[in-house]
Enzyme design. Structure first.
Site, PDB file in Angstrom:
ATOM      1  N   CYS A   1       0.850  -1.189   0.000  1.00  0.00           N
ATOM      2  CA  CYS A   1       0.000   0.000   0.000  1.00  0.00           C
ATOM      3  C   CYS A   1       0.883   1.234   0.000  1.00  0.00           C
ATOM      4  CB  CYS A   1      -0.859   0.021   1.253  1.00  0.00           C
ATOM      5  SG  CYS A   1      -1.780  -1.484   1.522  1.00  0.00           S
TER       6      CYS A   1
ATOM      7  N   ARG B   1       1.289   1.829  -5.920  1.00  0.00           N
ATOM      8  CA  ARG B   1       1.495   0.833  -4.868  1.00  0.00           C
ATOM      9  C   ARG B   1       0.192   0.139  -4.469  1.00  0.00           C
ATOM     10  NH1 ARG B   1       6.208   1.146  -2.157  1.00  0.00           N
ATOM     11  NH2 ARG B   1       5.240   0.115  -0.374  1.00  0.00           N
TER      12      ARG B   1
ATOM     13  N   TRP C   1      -3.768  -1.613  -1.182  1.00  0.00           N
ATOM     14  CA  TRP C   1      -3.725  -2.828  -2.003  1.00  0.00           C
ATOM     15  C   TRP C   1      -4.140  -3.927  -1.039  1.00  0.00           C
ATOM     16  CZ3 TRP C   1      -3.289  -4.117  -6.966  1.00  0.00           C
ATOM     17  CH2 TRP C   1      -3.034  -5.466  -7.276  1.00  0.00           C
TER      18      TRP C   1
ATOM     19  N   ASN D   1       1.164  -0.168   6.117  1.00  0.00           N
ATOM     20  CA  ASN D   1       1.501  -0.917   4.895  1.00  0.00           C
ATOM     21  C   ASN D   1       2.273  -2.152   5.335  1.00  0.00           C
ATOM     22  OD1 ASN D   1       2.370  -1.913   2.421  1.00  0.00           O
ATOM     23  ND2 ASN D   1       4.211  -0.632   2.480  1.00  0.00           N
ATOM     24  N   GLY D   2       1.769  -3.337   4.993  1.00  0.00           N
ATOM     25  CA  GLY D   2       2.429  -4.585   5.397  1.00  0.00           C
ATOM     26  C   GLY D   2       1.391  -5.623   5.790  1.00  0.00           C
TER      27      GLY D   2
ATOM     28  N   GLU E   1       7.909 -20.513 -19.708  1.00  0.00           N
ATOM     29  CA  GLU E   1       7.767 -19.146 -19.205  1.00  0.00           C
ATOM     30  C   GLU E   1       8.912 -18.271 -19.705  1.00  0.00           C
ATOM     31  OE1 GLU E   1       6.655 -15.627 -17.248  1.00  0.00           O
ATOM     32  OE2 GLU E   1       5.604 -17.330 -18.144  1.00  0.00           O
TER      33      GLU E   1
ATOM     34  N   LYS F   1       8.503 -14.784 -21.906  1.00  0.00           N
ATOM     35  CA  LYS F   1       9.064 -13.490 -21.497  1.00  0.00           C
ATOM     36  C   LYS F   1       9.882 -12.890 -22.645  1.00  0.00           C
ATOM     37  CE  LYS F   1       7.023 -12.394 -18.618  1.00  0.00           C
ATOM     38  NZ  LYS F   1       6.144 -13.458 -18.332  1.00  0.00           N
TER      39      LYS F   1
ATOM     40  N   GLU G   1       7.476 -11.792 -25.536  1.00  0.00           N
ATOM     41  CA  GLU G   1       6.530 -10.673 -25.365  1.00  0.00           C
ATOM     42  C   GLU G   1       7.208  -9.323 -25.207  1.00  0.00           C
ATOM     43  OE1 GLU G   1       3.896 -10.689 -21.951  1.00  0.00           O
ATOM     44  OE2 GLU G   1       5.230 -12.054 -20.902  1.00  0.00           O
TER      45      GLU G   1
ATOM     46  N   HIS H   1      13.067 -35.161 -32.833  1.00  0.00           N
ATOM     47  CA  HIS H   1      11.901 -35.600 -33.612  1.00  0.00           C
ATOM     48  C   HIS H   1      11.435 -34.530 -34.588  1.00  0.00           C
ATOM     49  CE1 HIS H   1      11.859 -39.097 -31.059  1.00  0.00           C
ATOM     50  NE2 HIS H   1      11.852 -38.324 -29.999  1.00  0.00           N
TER      51      HIS H   1
ATOM     52  N   LYS I   1      -2.146  -5.494 -19.880  1.00  0.00           N
ATOM     53  CA  LYS I   1      -1.816  -6.154 -18.618  1.00  0.00           C
ATOM     54  C   LYS I   1      -2.862  -7.205 -18.251  1.00  0.00           C
ATOM     55  CE  LYS I   1       0.321  -7.243 -14.974  1.00  0.00           C
ATOM     56  NZ  LYS I   1       1.529  -8.023 -15.116  1.00  0.00           N
TER      57      LYS I   1
HETATM   58  C1  AGP Z   1       2.385 -12.392 -18.941  1.00  0.00           C
HETATM   59  O1  AGP Z   1       3.556 -11.705 -18.919  1.00  0.00           O
HETATM   60  C2  AGP Z   1       1.287 -11.748 -19.632  1.00  0.00           C
HETATM   61  N1  AGP Z   1       1.033 -10.485 -19.127  1.00  0.00           N
HETATM   62  C3  AGP Z   1       0.033 -12.606 -19.765  1.00  0.00           C
HETATM   63  O2  AGP Z   1       0.393 -13.828 -20.351  1.00  0.00           O
HETATM   64  C4  AGP Z   1      -0.704 -12.924 -18.457  1.00  0.00           C
HETATM   65  O3  AGP Z   1       0.020 -13.825 -17.703  1.00  0.00           O
HETATM   66  C5  AGP Z   1      -2.069 -13.526 -18.808  1.00  0.00           C
HETATM   67  O4  AGP Z   1      -2.800 -12.555 -19.521  1.00  0.00           O
HETATM   68  C6  AGP Z   1      -2.836 -13.957 -17.559  1.00  0.00           C
HETATM   69  O5  AGP Z   1      -3.128 -12.840 -16.764  1.00  0.00           O
HETATM   70  P1  AGP Z   1      -3.705 -13.079 -15.297  1.00  0.00           P
HETATM   71  O6  AGP Z   1      -2.669 -13.812 -14.510  1.00  0.00           O
HETATM   72  O7  AGP Z   1      -3.974 -11.700 -14.782  1.00  0.00           O
HETATM   73  O8  AGP Z   1      -4.977 -13.880 -15.419  1.00  0.00           O
END
Ligand code: AGP
Length: 609
Positions: free
Chosen positions: A2, A27, A74, A100-101, A482, A486, A489, A505, A604
């Site tokens: 927060c 935050r 938060w 905050n915590g 993963e 990264k 993207e 294969h 996001k």
């Molecule tokens: C990951 O870096 C991306 N932003 C995206 O794949 C994300 O993980 C996906 O949209 C799921 O989002 P969520 O965890 O908020 O459900």
């Protein structure tokens, strides 16, 4: 995570507090509030939702208070609401607190104070602080705050106002950030520098265990355990406002990567006992757990990758078969789900449309649904039967980092919870894993502190390339997926993750000297196999960067570059292995001049179907 602020001076406090909260909204932004010292008492105004809602309420009257505290939230304990918003007060409104915590022992303190006759208004952990000050107050506010702090366990930055001592403000910290800003005859306290930059660049950075008393006479610092006074030196801020919000980091993504040790510690806080895990928000009896004949994990993107790790752990430890599905597929493939299925949905935002639809579909089919999410009060958190919250704090950068590693922790905690309910692993083994898990945040810190510069140098292997491969076996393959997401993207390099045994294969055809290979080898029982796959790609002139534990000399001899991960057990390695991969993607993207925090074509939280 927060944002808290405090003002002590001769100007009108309200606009300064609101401006400070606006600067700290990164935050936390699900509710906010202020408390100001007025003639007739402490006046509190708070509101759920964005800061504008609070400003709306404040615009109904004028304020001439010169001392006040504020908070932007938060949520951790108690969903976002007017009542759960800070500041919180004691029974008589004499003391106001912002915090905050996480107060880990708040439940037992609340029971004790309720037995002592205290009336609680909110569901928060923080409210116990106000009642504790009330309980210990005998005329000296500093003394009451010290006694309060001696009672609580957990992390906190806290600021206290007292109507009985209207001419002082007391603040203290342990494990949550707190700074004091020095103005001209005025003082500011805040969670972070952005809140005071408009007024001063002269600050004191509070250390753990320190308390400050703010009064017209000035600032008095002391150690709140020993009571000893402390001399502190001024920290002159050179950052501009934008850099300050990023804590001096160039991008939110890098800041969030470096926040992982704290996010990992916070997510374990209050959940590890030496021989068993405690999940307060999951209410399954061993009898109910025994009835599950399947676990179905459903999520999207990075969260889905955390689910892949969960599959390995739940099957290996709790001996329950696990399916892992991408939510946008799950909801249309008529999955075989019923009341003997435990469905686990994972979502940082808690608002991803496909994941939410999968949750609702599962409930319709009679399944028990547990959510692993980072946002208290989100749709997924509200609609699931049980929730495991990750305490990573707000994640601003589109590329998810600290949410992923804390989601893996969530999966580990759930796997241990199911294992201890089913008794499928001996108590000594559970004790051993829990002790190892407790060391993970420190090991993450070592990777960041000692490894970041090294990873930066490895970005050169990706300068001119258009494709790259991540390979691994078992849990390493899950992490490889993963790692490749990264890189894809934020650097826009076409990266693929492959189970390294699968290369021969077909995909080997794509391997050339222009396709760098990231080889993950942290699963000890799969070392040799992985090394032989590395030798396969080396034979096609590929440049290979290996990630493994110290002592794996076979891999060392087979790769172009090696990065050592601090030792831990196989199953916990994914949390550590992904951190250098996050850093690598970051440095490659920066080297390519990309907007790392807002990569092209992405958002996001994907709340559209
Ligand atoms: C990951 O870096 C991306 N932003 C995206 O794949 C994300 O993980 C996906 O949209 C799921 O989002 P969520 O965890 O908020 O459900």
């Amino acid at each position: 995570m927060c944002g808290i602020v405090g003002y002590f001076g001769e100007k009108s406090a309200v606009p300064i507090l609101v401006e400070g909260l606006r600067k700290l909204e990164y935050r936390g932004y699900d509710s906010s509030g202020i408390a100001v010292m007025e003639e007739g008492g402490i006046r509190i105004t708070k509101s759920v939702g964005k800061l504008v809602n609070l400003e709306e309420k404040l615009s109904n009257r004028t304020y001439n208070a010169k001392i006040g505290i504020g908070h932007t939230r938060w949520a951790t304990h108690g969903r976002p609401s007017d009542v759960n918003a800070h500041p919180h007060m004691d029974c008589h409104g004499d003391f106001a607190v912002v915090h905050n915590g996480i107060i880990e022992n708040y439940l037992e303190l609340r029971e004790w104070l309720t037995a002592e006759g205290h009336l609680f208004r909110s569901e928060t952990d923080t409210e116990v602080l106000a009642h504790l000050v009330e309980h210990f107050y005998k005329g000296d506010l500093q003394d009451a705050v010290k006694k309060m702090l001696a009672k609580v366990e957990g992390s906190y930055a806290v600021v206290v106002l007292s109507y009985k001592n209207p001419d002082i403000m007391v603040a203290a910290r342990k494990d949550s950030p707190l700074i004091v800003g020095i103005g001209d005859g005025e003082y500011f306290v805040a969670s972070d520098i952005p809140a005071v930059l408009k007024y001063t660049r002269k600050t004191y950075i509070m250390e753990d265990g320190e308390m400050v008393t703010v009064s017209a006479k000035g600032l008095k610092f002391c150690d709140f355990t020993t009571g000893e006074c402390i001399e502190k030196s001024v920290f002159e801020v050179t950052w501009d406002a934008v850099a300050a919000e990023k804590g001096g980091y160039e991008h939110f993504m890098l800041k969030e990567i470096f926040e992982q040790p704290k996010a990992l510690r916070d997510t374990l806080a209050g959940r590890l006992n030496h021989d068993h895990v405690v999940l307060q928000e999951v209410d399954l009896t061993p009898k109910e757990v025994a009835l599950f004949n399947k676990v179905a994990i459903v999520a999207c993107g990075t969260a889905y990758h955390a689910g892949l790790i969960g599959k390995g752990l739940i099957e290996h430890w709790a001996k329950i078969p696990v399916e892992v599905d991408i939510a946008s597929e799950f909801r249309y493939r008529a999955p075989l789900i019923d009341d003997k299925t435990l469905v686990v949905v994972i979502s940082q935002s808690g608002e991803t449309a496909d994941t939410l639809a999968a949750l609702r579909e599962s409930k319709k089919k009679g399944a028990r649904v547990i959510a692993i999410t980072n946002v208290v009060g989100s749709s997924v958190a509200r609609e699931a039967h049980d929730v495991i919250h990750t305490w990573a704090g707000p994640e601003i950068a589109v590329a998810s980092t600290k949410a992923y590693t804390t989601q893996i922790e969530g999966m580990i905690l759930l796997a241990l919870y199911l294992t201890q309910a089913k008794g499928t692993m001996p108590k000594e083994w559970i004790t051993e894993i829990i002790s190892e898990l407790g060391k993970i945040p420190d090991k993450a810190e070592i990777i960041l502190k000692e490894g970041a510069e090294r990873i930066k140098t490895l970005a050169r292997y990706f300068e001119e390339v258009s494709s790259a491969f991540f390979i691994g076996r078992g849990l390493d393959w899950a992490v490889a997926q993963e790692g490749s997401l990264k890189l894809k993207e934020i650097s826009y390099i076409h990266a693929e993750a492959y189970a390294s045994g699968e290369l021969k294969h077909g995909t080997l055809a794509l391997i050339t000297e222009d396709t760098p290979i990231i080889a993950l080898a942290t699963q000890r029982d799969l070392y040799e196999k992985t090394v032989s796959n590395v030798i396969e790609v080396k034979a096609r002139d590929a440049k290979v960067i290996g990630f493994t534990f110290e002592g794996n000399t076979d891999l060392y001899k087979s790769v172009n570059e090696i990065f050592y991960i601090p030792e831990t057990v196989n199953e916990l390695a994914p949390i550590l292995t992904v951190i250098p991969l996050q850093l690598l993607s970051y440095y490659v993207s920066v080297a390519r001049g990309n907007d790392v925090d807002k990569p092209r074509n992405l958002a996001k939280s994907v709340t559209v179907e």
